[in-house]
Design an enzyme around this catalytic site. Structure first.
Site, PDB file in Angstrom:
ATOM      1  N   ASP A 125       0.843  -1.196   0.000  1.00  0.00           N
ATOM      2  CA  ASP A 125       0.000   0.000   0.000  1.00  0.00           C
ATOM      3  C   ASP A 125       0.878   1.246   0.000  1.00  0.00           C
ATOM      4  OD1 ASP A 125      -2.354  -1.437   0.106  1.00  0.00           O
ATOM      5  OD2 ASP A 125      -2.728  -1.081   2.235  1.00  0.00           O
ATOM      6  N   ARG A 175      -1.815  -0.610  -8.386  1.00  0.00           N
ATOM      7  CA  ARG A 175      -3.165  -0.161  -8.007  1.00  0.00           C
ATOM      8  C   ARG A 175      -3.168   1.356  -8.212  1.00  0.00           C
ATOM      9  NH1 ARG A 175      -4.059  -0.700  -2.051  1.00  0.00           N
ATOM     10  NH2 ARG A 175      -4.502  -2.881  -2.473  1.00  0.00           N
TER      11      ARG A 175
HETATM   12  P1  FDA Z   1     -14.419   9.692  -3.768  1.00  0.00           P
HETATM   13  O1  FDA Z   1     -13.581  10.199  -2.650  1.00  0.00           O
HETATM   14  O2  FDA Z   1     -14.989  10.684  -4.723  1.00  0.00           O
HETATM   15  O3  FDA Z   1     -15.550   8.801  -3.166  1.00  0.00           O
HETATM   16  C1  FDA Z   1     -16.615   8.313  -3.966  1.00  0.00           C
HETATM   17  C2  FDA Z   1     -17.747   7.888  -3.062  1.00  0.00           C
HETATM   18  O4  FDA Z   1     -17.351   6.805  -2.207  1.00  0.00           O
HETATM   19  C3  FDA Z   1     -18.209   9.022  -2.126  1.00  0.00           C
HETATM   20  O5  FDA Z   1     -19.598   8.982  -2.083  1.00  0.00           O
HETATM   21  C4  FDA Z   1     -17.610   8.652  -0.793  1.00  0.00           C
HETATM   22  O6  FDA Z   1     -18.448   9.102   0.268  1.00  0.00           O
HETATM   23  C5  FDA Z   1     -17.570   7.150  -0.840  1.00  0.00           C
HETATM   24  N1  FDA Z   1     -16.407   6.656  -0.073  1.00  0.00           N
HETATM   25  C6  FDA Z   1     -15.140   6.669  -0.474  1.00  0.00           C
HETATM   26  N2  FDA Z   1     -14.320   6.107   0.473  1.00  0.00           N
HETATM   27  C7  FDA Z   1     -15.153   5.756   1.502  1.00  0.00           C
HETATM   28  C8  FDA Z   1     -14.960   5.154   2.767  1.00  0.00           C
HETATM   29  N3  FDA Z   1     -13.735   4.760   3.196  1.00  0.00           N
HETATM   30  N4  FDA Z   1     -16.031   4.957   3.553  1.00  0.00           N
HETATM   31  C9  FDA Z   1     -17.264   5.325   3.142  1.00  0.00           C
HETATM   32  N5  FDA Z   1     -17.527   5.899   1.966  1.00  0.00           N
HETATM   33  C10 FDA Z   1     -16.499   6.121   1.152  1.00  0.00           C
HETATM   34  N6  FDA Z   1      -5.304   5.479  -0.661  1.00  0.00           N
HETATM   35  C11 FDA Z   1      -3.980   5.638  -0.467  1.00  0.00           C
HETATM   36  O7  FDA Z   1      -3.526   6.765  -0.279  1.00  0.00           O
HETATM   37  N7  FDA Z   1      -3.134   4.549  -0.464  1.00  0.00           N
HETATM   38  C12 FDA Z   1      -3.594   3.292  -0.709  1.00  0.00           C
HETATM   39  O8  FDA Z   1      -2.790   2.341  -0.710  1.00  0.00           O
HETATM   40  C13 FDA Z   1      -4.986   3.112  -0.941  1.00  0.00           C
HETATM   41  N8  FDA Z   1      -5.507   1.878  -1.177  1.00  0.00           N
HETATM   42  C14 FDA Z   1      -6.833   1.761  -1.548  1.00  0.00           C
HETATM   43  C15 FDA Z   1      -7.354   0.521  -1.924  1.00  0.00           C
HETATM   44  C16 FDA Z   1      -8.645   0.413  -2.395  1.00  0.00           C
HETATM   45  C17 FDA Z   1      -9.169  -0.920  -2.829  1.00  0.00           C
HETATM   46  C18 FDA Z   1      -9.470   1.579  -2.475  1.00  0.00           C
HETATM   47  C19 FDA Z   1     -10.853   1.508  -3.025  1.00  0.00           C
HETATM   48  C20 FDA Z   1      -8.985   2.789  -2.050  1.00  0.00           C
HETATM   49  C21 FDA Z   1      -7.674   2.896  -1.576  1.00  0.00           C
HETATM   50  N9  FDA Z   1      -7.167   4.104  -1.136  1.00  0.00           N
HETATM   51  C22 FDA Z   1      -5.824   4.238  -0.905  1.00  0.00           C
HETATM   52  C23 FDA Z   1      -8.091   5.236  -0.864  1.00  0.00           C
HETATM   53  C24 FDA Z   1      -8.229   6.149  -2.068  1.00  0.00           C
HETATM   54  O9  FDA Z   1      -7.034   6.835  -2.288  1.00  0.00           O
HETATM   55  C25 FDA Z   1      -9.352   7.171  -1.849  1.00  0.00           C
HETATM   56  O10 FDA Z   1      -9.041   8.008  -0.790  1.00  0.00           O
HETATM   57  C26 FDA Z   1     -10.713   6.578  -1.586  1.00  0.00           C
HETATM   58  O11 FDA Z   1     -10.947   5.442  -2.374  1.00  0.00           O
HETATM   59  C27 FDA Z   1     -11.785   7.627  -1.928  1.00  0.00           C
HETATM   60  O12 FDA Z   1     -11.675   7.984  -3.274  1.00  0.00           O
HETATM   61  P2  FDA Z   1     -12.686   7.468  -4.383  1.00  0.00           P
HETATM   62  O13 FDA Z   1     -11.909   7.234  -5.634  1.00  0.00           O
HETATM   63  O14 FDA Z   1     -13.396   6.274  -3.884  1.00  0.00           O
HETATM   64  O15 FDA Z   1     -13.623   8.678  -4.699  1.00  0.00           O
END
Ligand code: FDA
Length: 299
Positions: A125, A175
């Site tokens: 990660d 990722r």
């Molecule tokens: P966005 O922030 O626009 O969210 C889209 C929707 O999803 C919103 O409605 C939001 O409320 C909802 N949502 C998102 N995350 C949520 C949560 N945790 N709980 C509840 N609702 C949520 N980051 C990083 O810095 N290092 C890493 O190694 C990883 N690894 C990782 C693995 C996986 C499988 C995922 C899905 C995400 C990560 N992340 C991460 C986190 C990533 O960087 C990011 O902060 C979150 O996924 C939120 O961004 P979105 O792309 O989902 O969009």
């Protein structure tokens, strides 16, 4: 509402642990290894792949880092003996990156030995920008030794496109996520629309370079653009997978992606650190704190 949420978030440490657990249990697959493994079995049965993460970070002493390392080794054994479709994601600071490079390297090596023995995969990660070079260098070192390993790139960092294009794309497995840590505006895009544009720019480059991508997002607008790009470039579903965090609502997209024949991997955090993790998530995102209050009044 946001002001109320902010006020609530400062009160969170004083809320009963049981109430916090009501929030946490949606996002955390329990405390024990067994409950996490059962969750994986359940998801595998529904067609989802998984990646498992033991909650925790910034381990401060050798013996804790060693204990976490042994737990990861044990997890690989269990995944293998139960024939689960699951790999492992770990944070560098959880296995000793804050203690010393030697500690981290020694622990990583032990975990890799087991991951190779059971023919599995390891994802490192990406933590805050303090660790970006550290993580990429460690990833490159292991990859050059032929280890089946991947890391994570964050679309909100200005440096990311450059970081990825510098890597040899052959058999590269990344990722791609937006990035979750609070970073200085000098190094990080703050505009949500521009983060999405950078995400798409990096993804296009990755697809065109035959890089395998774990497309990690819950953003349904971004998801629409990603689907269009997959069709435009005619990308084989062997070259990517969608990745989502356990419990985050996807408004039908997970099922839709599975129905399209796309792989969907669920990131499953579990472990004793669930409380600290949940408090941190709640403090980082005061909006979620409002849900706690709703839970208070739910029957
Ligand atoms: P966005 O922030 O626009 O969210 C889209 C929707 O999803 C919103 O409605 C939001 O409320 C909802 N949502 C998102 N995350 C949520 C949560 N945790 N709980 C509840 N609702 C949520 N980051 C990083 O810095 N290092 C890493 O190694 C990883 N690894 C990782 C693995 C996986 C499988 C995922 C899905 C995400 C990560 N992340 C991460 C986190 C990533 O960087 C990011 O902060 C979150 O996924 C939120 O961004 P979105 O792309 O989902 O969009």
């Amino acid at each position: 509402m946001p002001i109320i949420n902010k006020m609530i978030s400062t009160l969170i440490p004083y809320l009963p642990k049981l109430l916090i657990y009501q929030f946490a249990k949606k996002y955390v697959a329990g405390v024990s290894q067994e409950s996490a493994l059962k969750t994986i079995q359940n998801l595998n049965d529904q067609g989802y792949l998984a990646t498992l993460d033991i909650l925790g970070e910034h381990t401060e002493d050798e013996s804790s880092a060693s204990s976490i390392t042994n737990q990861y080794i044990q997890l690989y054994k269990e995944i293998n003996s139960r024939s689960l479709d699951c790999n492992i994601s770990l944070k560098p600071t959880h296995i000793g990156a804050d203690i010393s490079l030697d500690t981290y390297n020694a622990n990583l090596k032990k975990i890799i030995i087991e991951s190779e023995r059971v023919n599995n995969f390891l994802r490192i990660d990406m933590e805050s920008s303090k660790y970006t070079d550290f993580t990429i260098n460690s990833f490159i070192r292991e990859r050059e030794r032929g280890v089946n390993i991947g890391t994570v790139f964050q679309a909100y960092l200005f440096r990311t496109y450059n970081d990825i294009t510098k890597l040899d794309p052959t058999n590269l497995n990344i990722r791609l996520c937006k990035g979750i840590y609070k970073e200085h505006p000098k190094i990080c895009i703050n505009d949500r629309k521009k983060i999405n544009e950078n995400y798409m720019k990096i993804l296009r480059y990755a697809f065109q370079s035959n890089i395998y991508v774990g497309i990690a997002t819950h953003d349904t607008t971004l998801m629409e653009s990603i689907h269009k790009l997959i069709k435009e470039l005619n990308i084989s579903n062997e070259m990517f997978e969608f990745q989502v965090l356990y419990g985050v609502p996807m408004h039908g997209w997970n099922k839709k992606n599975l129905d399209n024949g796309y792989k969907v991997r669920v990131y499953i955090p579990f472990g004793e650190d669930w409380y600290k993790y949940s408090i941190r998530r709640l403090k980082e995102n005061p909006d979620i704190a409002g849900y706690i209050i709703k839970n208070l009044f739910k029957k």
